[in-house]
Design an enzyme around this catalytic site. Sequence first.
Site, mmCIF file in Angstrom:
data_model
loop_
_atom_site.group_PDB
_atom_site.id
_atom_site.type_symbol
_atom_site.label_atom_id
_atom_site.label_comp_id
_atom_site.label_asym_id
_atom_site.label_seq_id
_atom_site.Cartn_x
_atom_site.Cartn_y
_atom_site.Cartn_z
ATOM 1 N N PRO A 96 48.780 58.176 55.376
ATOM 2 C CA PRO A 96 48.021 57.482 54.333
ATOM 3 C C PRO A 96 46.541 57.805 54.530
ATOM 4 O O PRO A 96 46.091 57.938 55.670
ATOM 5 C CB PRO A 96 48.263 55.992 54.624
ATOM 6 C CG PRO A 96 49.102 55.929 55.864
ATOM 7 C CD PRO A 96 49.152 57.278 56.485
ATOM 8 N N ARG A 121 47.387 47.939 56.455
ATOM 9 C CA ARG A 121 46.855 49.110 55.742
ATOM 10 C C ARG A 121 47.862 50.262 55.682
ATOM 11 O O ARG A 121 48.674 50.403 56.599
ATOM 12 C CB ARG A 121 45.592 49.632 56.451
ATOM 13 C CG ARG A 121 44.363 48.857 56.167
ATOM 14 C CD ARG A 121 43.636 48.477 57.434
ATOM 15 N NE ARG A 121 44.271 47.345 58.085
ATOM 16 C CZ ARG A 121 44.342 47.148 59.383
ATOM 17 N NH1 ARG A 121 43.850 48.021 60.198
ATOM 18 N NH2 ARG A 121 44.918 46.073 59.886
ATOM 19 N N ASP A 156 45.246 58.767 59.657
ATOM 20 C CA ASP A 156 44.295 59.894 59.613
ATOM 21 C C ASP A 156 43.203 59.830 60.680
ATOM 22 O O ASP A 156 42.459 60.791 60.851
ATOM 23 C CB ASP A 156 43.678 60.051 58.207
ATOM 24 C CG ASP A 156 42.884 58.836 57.748
ATOM 25 O OD1 ASP A 156 42.761 57.866 58.516
ATOM 26 O OD2 ASP A 156 42.388 58.864 56.593
ATOM 27 N N ASP A 157 43.115 58.700 61.414
ATOM 28 C CA ASP A 157 42.016 58.588 62.372
ATOM 29 C C ASP A 157 42.443 58.704 63.836
ATOM 30 O O ASP A 157 41.603 58.680 64.727
ATOM 31 C CB ASP A 157 41.270 57.251 62.160
ATOM 32 C CG ASP A 157 42.203 56.043 62.232
ATOM 33 O OD1 ASP A 157 43.433 56.225 62.117
ATOM 34 O OD2 ASP A 157 41.695 54.915 62.385
ATOM 35 N N GLU A 206 55.400 47.542 61.923
ATOM 36 C CA GLU A 206 56.277 48.563 62.515
ATOM 37 C C GLU A 206 57.703 48.009 62.640
ATOM 38 O O GLU A 206 58.678 48.691 62.316
ATOM 39 C CB GLU A 206 55.747 49.000 63.885
ATOM 40 C CG GLU A 206 54.424 49.759 63.850
ATOM 41 C CD GLU A 206 53.181 48.875 63.720
ATOM 42 O OE1 GLU A 206 53.340 47.636 63.591
ATOM 43 O OE2 GLU A 206 52.064 49.417 63.723
ATOM 44 N N HIS A 264 45.125 55.944 69.777
ATOM 45 C CA HIS A 264 44.775 55.179 68.577
ATOM 46 C C HIS A 264 43.242 55.100 68.490
ATOM 47 O O HIS A 264 42.647 54.037 68.600
ATOM 48 C CB HIS A 264 45.405 53.782 68.686
ATOM 49 C CG HIS A 264 45.165 52.911 67.506
ATOM 50 N ND1 HIS A 264 44.225 51.893 67.506
ATOM 51 C CD2 HIS A 264 45.719 52.898 66.282
ATOM 52 C CE1 HIS A 264 44.227 51.297 66.319
ATOM 53 N NE2 HIS A 264 45.131 51.892 65.565
HETATM 54 C C1 UGA Z 1 46.666 49.864 63.024
HETATM 55 C C2 UGA Z 1 47.889 50.755 63.094
HETATM 56 O O1 UGA Z 1 47.628 51.850 63.947
HETATM 57 C C3 UGA Z 1 48.233 51.227 61.698
HETATM 58 O O2 UGA Z 1 49.282 52.136 61.764
HETATM 59 C C4 UGA Z 1 48.576 50.030 60.869
HETATM 60 O O3 UGA Z 1 48.819 50.420 59.545
HETATM 61 C C5 UGA Z 1 47.409 49.082 60.862
HETATM 62 O O4 UGA Z 1 46.966 48.769 62.181
HETATM 63 C C6 UGA Z 1 47.838 47.816 60.132
HETATM 64 O O5 UGA Z 1 48.040 46.797 60.782
HETATM 65 O O6 UGA Z 1 48.019 47.897 58.914
HETATM 66 P P1 UGA Z 1 44.158 50.594 62.229
HETATM 67 O O7 UGA Z 1 43.398 51.601 63.000
HETATM 68 O O8 UGA Z 1 43.723 49.169 62.344
HETATM 69 O O9 UGA Z 1 45.676 50.735 62.530
HETATM 70 O O10 UGA Z 1 44.224 50.974 60.656
HETATM 71 P P2 UGA Z 1 43.510 52.131 59.870
HETATM 72 O O11 UGA Z 1 43.440 53.339 60.692
HETATM 73 O O12 UGA Z 1 42.259 51.602 59.283
HETATM 74 O O13 UGA Z 1 44.544 52.376 58.678
HETATM 75 C C7 UGA Z 1 45.809 52.946 58.883
HETATM 76 C C8 UGA Z 1 46.049 54.066 57.874
HETATM 77 O O14 UGA Z 1 45.990 53.549 56.559
HETATM 78 C C9 UGA Z 1 45.009 55.193 57.968
HETATM 79 O O15 UGA Z 1 45.645 56.432 57.821
HETATM 80 C C10 UGA Z 1 44.089 54.899 56.780
HETATM 81 O O16 UGA Z 1 43.511 56.068 56.229
HETATM 82 C C11 UGA Z 1 45.036 54.240 55.803
HETATM 83 N N1 UGA Z 1 44.350 53.260 54.914
HETATM 84 C C12 UGA Z 1 43.510 52.315 55.407
HETATM 85 C C13 UGA Z 1 44.574 53.312 53.554
HETATM 86 O O17 UGA Z 1 45.334 54.164 53.079
HETATM 87 N N2 UGA Z 1 43.933 52.405 52.738
HETATM 88 C C14 UGA Z 1 43.078 51.467 53.212
HETATM 89 O O18 UGA Z 1 42.523 50.692 52.412
HETATM 90 C C15 UGA Z 1 42.866 51.426 54.585
HETATM 91 MN MN MN Z 2 43.384 53.627 62.714
#
Ligand code: UGA
Ligand code: MN
Length: 334
Positions: free
Chosen positions: A86, A160, A194-195, A280, A307
């Site tokens: 995502p 997310r 992606d991060d 998860e 992470h």
């Molecule tokens: C943690 C977990 O590592 C994620 O896999 C999990 O989805 C997330 O918590 C959660 O609880 O939802 P975190 O680093 O906090 O991850 O989350 P992000 O990295 O900000 O987002 C996860 C993914 O969703 C990324 O690939 C980001 O690009 C994507 N994302 C984020 C979206 O597609 N839309 C958004 O508005 C925010």
């Molecule tokens: Mn992340």
Amino acid sequence: MATRMKLKLKTVFVLYFMVSLLGLIYALMQLGQRCDCTEHDIPKDRTISRLRGELHRLQEQIRKSEATKQPQKPPARQPTVFVITPTYARLVQKAELTRLSQTFLHVPQLHWIVVEDSPHKTPLVTDLLVKSGVTYTHLHMPTAKDRKLQEGDPSWLKPRGVEQRNEGLRWLREDRRAQPGGDNQQGVVYFADDDNTYSLQIFEEMRSTQRVSVWPVGLVGGMKYERPVVEGGKVVRFHTGWRPSRPFPMDMAGFAVSLKLVLSNPEACFDGEAPMGFLESSFLQGLVTMDELEPKADNCSKVLVWHTRTEKPKMKREEALHAQGLGSDPAVEV
Ligand code: UGA
Ligand code: MN
């Protein structure tokens, strides 16, 4: 008496001189002559003729095997790793996707499913994917407004990437159904945000997944790492600092699922309504039991994925210059 001594000494010197001179002359004469090297050459000759014999034998073998050559089967293809990512528009998006795509370029037989959290495919992601050199599918699925984090919300407030991962799963199930051939179910599905930071080895570890494979994730959950604890080759519990009682207290980056399992459970997906930390588990619960988990990365003793989280860049000076009409050229894509 003294004269006789002198004479004797002189004779000794003359004799010594003569002998040395003769020795020197003999040595000089030897220099110019060819030596009789046959003794040295014998072992060398033997080796050469032995090698010649061997070469001849090998040439014969090659000729024979070429004459009887059967059309050979191509080597068995290794399972494809389908990576679902995502992604959403923000200042660091291009940097994140650039780093990710360049990691994936090093992984053989990888298919990247990029799902934009957007009502349409953006030119930035479209262009990046076209130029990336990676095998990919580009999708988009916006997060419903009430489920989307708003500016200033703490990141843990809402899950997310949920709708995007589900969209990736939907595409994969449909695409595999449409693919003819026996090996359309051979593969592994991995959810790569992606991060994060991925070592190349983690993709080779997950390639052999039968149902669900698991491994440690570094720098997550306020810990150096979280990991499944393995005893006698089985996962018996999880090393985590927060609610270890969750069905699968693991980060998204810590598991992969076989394509077969994804296809044979068409309803399995991520539940956006799941309480914090249960995202998860909402996907894995119906697919596998703890006992069935396949530990990778040396019985979960190695961290091969991290992470990592990218700091949000500060734009104070950009905004100050913008207010003066001196902001950066919006035509320059970052
Ligand atoms: C943690 C977990 O590592 C994620 O896999 C999990 O989805 C997330 O918590 C959660 O609880 O939802 P975190 O680093 O906090 O991850 O989350 P992000 O990295 O900000 O987002 C996860 C993914 O969703 C990324 O690939 C980001 O690009 C994507 N994302 C984020 C979206 O597609 N839309 C958004 O508005 C925010
Ligand atoms: Mn992340």
